[in-house]
Design an enzyme around this catalytic site. Sequence first.
Site, short mmCIF file in Angstrom:
data_model
loop_
_atom_site.label_atom_id
_atom_site.label_comp_id
_atom_site.label_asym_id
_atom_site.label_seq_id
_atom_site.Cartn_x
_atom_site.Cartn_y
_atom_site.Cartn_z
N MET A 1 0.85 -1.17 0.00
CA MET A 1 0.00 0.00 0.00
C MET A 1 0.88 1.21 0.00
O MET A 1 1.88 1.22 0.71
CB MET A 1 -0.99 -0.10 1.13
N PRO A 2 0.63 2.21 -0.69
CA PRO A 2 -0.41 2.36 -1.70
C PRO A 2 0.12 2.08 -3.10
O PRO A 2 1.33 2.02 -3.33
CB PRO A 2 -0.80 3.84 -1.58
N HIS A 3 -0.83 1.92 -4.01
CA HIS A 3 -0.52 1.82 -5.44
C HIS A 3 -1.06 3.08 -6.09
O HIS A 3 -2.25 3.39 -5.96
CB HIS A 3 -1.16 0.58 -6.06
N VAL A 39 5.34 0.90 -1.75
CA VAL A 39 4.73 1.78 -2.75
C VAL A 39 4.98 1.26 -4.15
O VAL A 39 6.09 0.83 -4.48
CB VAL A 39 5.32 3.21 -2.63
N SER A 40 3.93 1.28 -4.97
CA SER A 40 4.09 1.00 -6.40
C SER A 40 3.42 2.14 -7.17
O SER A 40 2.45 2.74 -6.71
CB SER A 40 3.48 -0.35 -6.78
#
Length: 82
Positions: A1-3, A39-40
Amino acid sequence: MPHVIVKLWPGQSEAQKAALSEAILRDVTTILGTGEASVSIGFEEIPAGAWTDTVFRPDILGKWETLTKTPGYGERPARVGR
């Protein structure tokens, strides 16, 4: 999280996308207090002619009540929370 998904018109350079990714990553980790591994970030290039049907109607008008920054273009919903 988050994307985080960034939807934009084609034409930005890979260097611009990389710089934006770094800025998003820096702010997300600082503000949310999460590690970089959590993160992504993805980019979806949407042609200008498809923007209204692909992004504006479903993601902006259709989710108006979730926006924290509204666009300065296009129609507004008749009422929020439909």
